[in-house]
Design a protein around this motif. Structure first.
Motif, short mmCIF file in Angstrom:
data_model
loop_
_atom_site.label_atom_id
_atom_site.label_comp_id
_atom_site.label_asym_id
_atom_site.label_seq_id
_atom_site.Cartn_x
_atom_site.Cartn_y
_atom_site.Cartn_z
N PHE A 93 38.27 35.80 43.49
CA PHE A 93 39.37 34.89 43.79
C PHE A 93 40.52 35.68 44.44
N ASP A 94 41.77 35.52 43.94
CA ASP A 94 42.93 36.22 44.51
C ASP A 94 43.29 37.49 43.74
N ARG B 291 44.57 40.52 45.78
CA ARG B 291 45.93 40.30 46.26
C ARG B 291 46.94 40.54 45.13
N MET B 292 46.67 39.98 43.97
CA MET B 292 47.54 40.20 42.82
C MET B 292 47.67 41.68 42.51
N GLU C 106 56.02 36.42 42.72
CA GLU C 106 54.80 36.24 43.51
C GLU C 106 53.57 36.47 42.64
N LEU D 270 50.63 33.77 41.70
CA LEU D 270 49.21 34.05 41.92
C LEU D 270 48.42 33.93 40.62
N ASN D 271 49.01 34.40 39.53
CA ASN D 271 48.35 34.31 38.23
C ASN D 271 48.15 32.85 37.82
N LYS E 150 47.98 30.20 39.84
CA LYS E 150 46.99 29.60 40.74
C LYS E 150 45.57 30.02 40.36
N LEU E 151 45.40 31.31 40.05
CA LEU E 151 44.09 31.82 39.68
C LEU E 151 43.61 31.19 38.37
N GLU F 183 42.30 27.77 39.07
CA GLU F 183 41.01 27.82 39.75
C GLU F 183 39.87 28.19 38.80
N SER G 78 43.31 38.88 35.21
CA SER G 78 44.51 38.38 35.86
C SER G 78 45.73 38.59 34.98
#
Length: 222
Positions: free
Chosen positions: A117-118, A121-122, A154, A158-159, A161-162, A165, A187
Motif C-alpha cells: 500500500f502506501d 511513502r509513509m 502528513e 497516510l496512516n 488512509k492505510l 484500506e 503502519s
C-alpha cells in the motif's frame, strides 16, 4: 563555564549524536529488510538493539552527573534537559526499528499483499523527518524545526488512509487478515517514529529559542 564543564557537555553531545546515528542506521536497515523481504537484515536490527539502550543509560548518567556538579543555568540547563528527552525519543525509535524488523519477518513468510500500500511513502516521510530533526539539532536550526512538526500531519493522514484500506481488504479477503493485521501494526510503528521525530524537533526549538511549543495547534517561529 569551566573547562571541565565544557568537556562534559561535549561528551553528552557526542554520545547523543552517536545514539542518533545508530538509531538512523537501525531504522534504515529495518525498512530495507521490509522492502527487500530480507530476514537476515531483520535479524541484524534485533541483535543490535542493546547498543542504543546502553547509550541512553550513558546519556542519562552524564546528564545527572553534570547537573549535580555544575548547577547549570540558561542554555546549559536547557541543553542537558533536552539531551535527556531526545535520548529517550532515540531509544524509542530504535525500539520501533526492532518492531519493523520483527513484522518484516512475519510478512516475509507469506506472499506480499498489494505492494505494501502506501507504507513506503509513509516510511520515507518519517525517515526524512527524523533526519531533518537531528540536522536541526546539530546546526541550531530552530526555525526549520517548525516545519518538521507540521509534517507529522502528513504521516497521520497516510496512516489513517492505510488503516481504512487494510480494514476494507480484510472485509473483502478474509484470507488476507493475518497479513493485513501485520501491515496495520507496521503502519502504526512508522507513525510512532514520525511522532518521535516531531518530539525531537519540538525539543530543538525549545533548546535554541527557549519556547515550549508542545501541544499547540499552530506555531509560528519568530
Amino acid at each position: 563555564m569551566t573547562a571541565t564543564g565544557s568537556f562534559e557537555l561535549s561528551r553528552i553531545r557526542e554520545t547523543l549524536l552517536l545514539m542518533a546515528s545508530l538509531a538512523a542506521r537501525h531504522l534504515r536497515v529495518a525498512l530495507q529488510a521490509l522492502i527487500e523481504r530480507n530476514d537476515s537484515l531483520a535479524d541484524w536490527v534485533e541483535a543490535q538493539d542493546s547498543e542504543i539502550d546502553s547509550l541512553e543509560v550513558k546519556v542519562d548518567d552524564l546528564v545527572i552527573t553534570y547537573i549535580a556538579t555544575h548547577g547549570p543555568v540558561a542554555i546549559d540547563c536547557r541543553f542537558v534537559l533536552v539531551a535527556s528527552k531526545i535520548s529517550s525519543d532515540l531509544e524509542r525509535i530504535g525500539d520501533q526499528a526492532v518492531t519493523i524488523a520483527r513484522l518484516a519477518r512475519r510478512l516475509n513468510a507469506a506472499p506480499p499483499l498489494k505492494l505494501l500500500f502506501d507504507i513506503p511513502r509513509m516510511a520515507m516521510v518519517a525517515e526524512e523527518m527524523y533526519r531533518d530533526a537531528i540536522d536541526c539539532f546539530i546546526d541550531a536550526k530552530a526555525k526549520e524545526a517548525i516545519d518538521i512538526v507540521r509534517r507529522d500531519k502528513e504521516v497521520d493522514s497516510l496512516n489513517k488512509k492505510l488503516s481504512e484500506e487494510l480494514l476494507q481488504a480484510m472485509r473483502d479477503q478474509p484470507g488476507a487478515i493475518p497479513q493485513a493485521t501485520n501491515l496495520l501494526l507496521l503502519s502504526r510503528a512508522i507513525e510512532r517514529i514520525a511522532d518521535h521525530a516531531k518530539n525531537i524537533a519540538e525539543e530543538v526549538f525549545y533548546l535554541y529559542r527557549a519556547r515550549d511549543i508542545r501541544h499547540r495547534g499552530r506555531t509560528e517561529a519568530s
